[in-house]
Write a protein that holds these residues in place. Structure first.
Motif, mmCIF file in Angstrom:
data_model
loop_
_atom_site.group_PDB
_atom_site.id
_atom_site.type_symbol
_atom_site.label_atom_id
_atom_site.label_comp_id
_atom_site.label_asym_id
_atom_site.label_seq_id
_atom_site.Cartn_x
_atom_site.Cartn_y
_atom_site.Cartn_z
ATOM 1 N N PRO A 102 0.840 -1.206 0.000
ATOM 2 C CA PRO A 102 0.000 0.000 0.000
ATOM 3 C C PRO A 102 0.868 1.246 0.000
ATOM 4 O O PRO A 102 1.881 1.319 0.714
ATOM 5 N N ASP A 103 0.488 2.259 -0.794
ATOM 6 C CA ASP A 103 1.293 3.481 -0.822
ATOM 7 C C ASP A 103 0.663 4.616 -0.023
ATOM 8 O O ASP A 103 1.321 5.639 0.210
ATOM 9 N N PHE A 104 -0.592 4.441 0.409
ATOM 10 C CA PHE A 104 -1.279 5.474 1.186
ATOM 11 C C PHE A 104 -1.110 6.850 0.520
ATOM 12 O O PHE A 104 -0.911 7.857 1.187
ATOM 13 N N SER A 105 -1.211 6.853 -0.808
ATOM 14 C CA SER A 105 -0.920 8.077 -1.556
ATOM 15 C C SER A 105 -1.875 9.211 -1.220
ATOM 16 O O SER A 105 -1.490 10.380 -1.275
ATOM 17 N N VAL A 106 -3.126 8.878 -0.900
ATOM 18 C CA VAL A 106 -4.078 9.931 -0.551
ATOM 19 C C VAL A 106 -3.605 10.683 0.691
ATOM 20 O O VAL A 106 -3.701 11.913 0.775
ATOM 21 N N TYR A 107 -3.048 9.951 1.654
ATOM 22 C CA TYR A 107 -2.492 10.592 2.850
ATOM 23 C C TYR A 107 -1.196 11.325 2.523
ATOM 24 O O TYR A 107 -1.011 12.490 2.913
ATOM 25 N N VAL A 108 -0.304 10.669 1.807
ATOM 26 C CA VAL A 108 1.006 11.267 1.517
ATOM 27 C C VAL A 108 0.873 12.583 0.772
ATOM 28 O O VAL A 108 1.546 13.572 1.081
ATOM 29 N N MET A 109 -0.040 12.630 -0.188
ATOM 30 C CA MET A 109 -0.188 13.832 -0.999
ATOM 31 C C MET A 109 -1.005 14.917 -0.317
ATOM 32 O O MET A 109 -1.199 16.006 -0.866
ATOM 33 N N GLY A 110 -1.488 14.640 0.897
ATOM 34 C CA GLY A 110 -2.206 15.661 1.657
ATOM 35 C C GLY A 110 -3.614 15.916 1.174
ATOM 36 O O GLY A 110 -4.129 17.033 1.313
ATOM 37 N N GLU A 111 -4.278 14.878 0.643
ATOM 38 C CA GLU A 111 -5.624 15.055 0.116
ATOM 39 C C GLU A 111 -6.707 14.934 1.180
ATOM 40 O O GLU A 111 -7.894 15.014 0.874
#
Length: 437
Positions: free
Chosen positions: A150-159
């Motif tokens: 999992p990359d948790f991109s929604v969290y990482v990108m601050g969305e």
């Protein structure tokens, strides 16, 4: 480095496949005074041998969040022996883990509840292939089990407004639900004690609005005496999800609940890989979150995903996709589902976090159920096994809700000739339809 030009796109895969048939940590956030360098100094998971998609350029704050993710994953993978790491053309990273280092992975699955005939797609359709099946060069060595990282991109990108990764996992992860706020449905549910359910899902490609998702799900559940806190469920979906992922790729996903549909966390509830709880089956060809080929409206060949959710002799709940066991939820996670399930459901669901003006995210192909085969999504042969092990179609059933027929619709459950013994169509354009609000 330049991204590989063979990015996994549904139309490209369609052309390539046209000839084909068919332990756990608590996830807590690090102290705020720990910097990126300190977190990166801790053990990190390996990079893929070949980068097929460039990673995004991150701001300092995004780098701090990424370091949180790296820390959590390093802790969650503790004890795993990663033999190889690959990056798929979609950008997903898959870790190929020595199966003998995954606790519980060698547990024998139950006898297949499907027959060879059950896995035969309808005329003009094929079993939907995942990205790992489409590209042999992405597969890992023998003796390993693939785990989508999992990359948790929604969290990482601050969305989101999440203040930490743990806050994101518990309070901002958006699950599929059999009923919930900010959602519209098109499907059916039947009250029937069961030990297994199955269904064939036809999902389409397409974009979705940021922060929303569209999915078609098969689920087995018990509501308990107070559904918001006692609902227990195991579900499998084909989704396009930009509430939890940074793109609208079509994926298979697996989820569970033990304390209601909004209580999310490790061994408590949520999507597999976002939280712990699901035990991978040793040597599976792919796992949850895999990108999968989806249908295109009007094309002759339609894509089908058959899901089976079935208890073994010890009452663990196993999940299979197109005849491949993906893994199981141990019986110890559940109370109500510890013996059997109470209801079975098959449905489309669209989530919109700001529903004042309903999202343009569609359900299925974006066409209403009346469009029919090759133009509207369908669920074929929804079935369940009763407590005596007898296979049954839904008898008395009710519509999933809330429903807005101006946005999405479902046909009646219809009886047809094999392999269309029972089926219904579903879908719609959402906020793009006149009157959908």
């Amino acid at each position: 480095m330049r991204a590989d030009s063979r990015v996994y796109l549904p139309l490209l895969i369609a052309s390539l496949l046209s000839g084909c048939a068919g332990t756990d940590d608590d996830g807590s956030a690090p102290p705020e005074d720990i910097g990126v360098a300190d977190l990166e100094a801790s053990s990190r998971l390996p990079e893929p041998a070949v980068r097929r998609v460039d990673p995004p350029q991150l701001t300092p704050e995004q780098q701090r969040r990424q370091a949180e993710v790296d820390q959590l994953l390093a802790e969650r993978y503790r004890g795993y022996q990663i033999v190889e790491t690959t990056q798929a053309y979609s950008g997903d990273i898959i870790d190929w883990v020595d199966s003998d280092t995954i606790p519980g992975a060698r547990l024998a699955p139950p006898p297949p509840p499907w027959s060879e005939k059950d896995l035969r797609p309808a005329s003009g359709a094929q079993l939907a292939r995942t990205e790992l099946e489409a590209y042999p060069e992405l597969r890992g060595p023998k003796g390993t089990t693939p785990i989508h990282r999992p990359d948790f991109s929604v969290y990482v990108m601050g969305e989101t407004d999440a203040q930490s990764l743990q806050d994101y996992i518990e309070n901002y992860q958006v699950s599929g639900q059999p009923a919930g706020q900010n959602r519209l449905y098109a499907g059916l549910i039947t009250t029937a004690a069961n030990k297994a359910i199955a269904g064939v899902i036809n999902q389409f490609q397409g974009d979705v609005e940021t922060g929303t998702f569209t999915l078609i799900e098969a689920a087995t559940l018990c509501r308990g005496w107070n559904e918001p806190t006692t609902l227990e469920m195991v579900g499998a979906v084909v989704s396009r999800d930009r509430a939890n992922f940074g793109n609208s790729q079509t994926r298979i996903q697996v989820e569970f609940f033990t304390h209601g549909p909004t209580t999310v966390g490790n061994n408590v509830g949520g999507w597999d890989t976002f939280v712990t709880g699901f035990v991978p089956a040793a040597g599976r060809p792919y796992g949850p979150n895999s990108v999968v080929l989806a249908s295109t409206p009007g094309l002759a060949t339609q894509q089908e995903s058959r899901f089976d959710i079935s208890q073994d002799a010890s009452n663990n709940w196993w999940v299979a996709h197109n005849g491949n066991w993906l893994g199981y939820y141990p019986v110890g996670l559940f109370n109500l589902l510890g013996i059997s399930a109470c209801e079975a459901a098959w449905y489309g669901e669209v989530y919109d976090p700001t529903p004042t003006d309903w999202t343009w995210t569609d359900m299925g192909s974006g066409q209403f159920d009346t469009a029919g085969y090759a133009f509207a999504s369908y669920v074929r042969n929804p079935t369940y096994l009763d407590l005596l092990g007898v296979g049954r179609y839904p008898g008395v059933h009710v519509a999933m809700g809330p429903v807005d027929a101006a946005c999405y619709t479902r046909s009646a459950l219809t009886t047809g000739a094999t392999p269309w013994d029972r089926f219904f169509y579903l879908g719609g354009p959402g906020g793009n339809a006149v009157g959908c609000n």
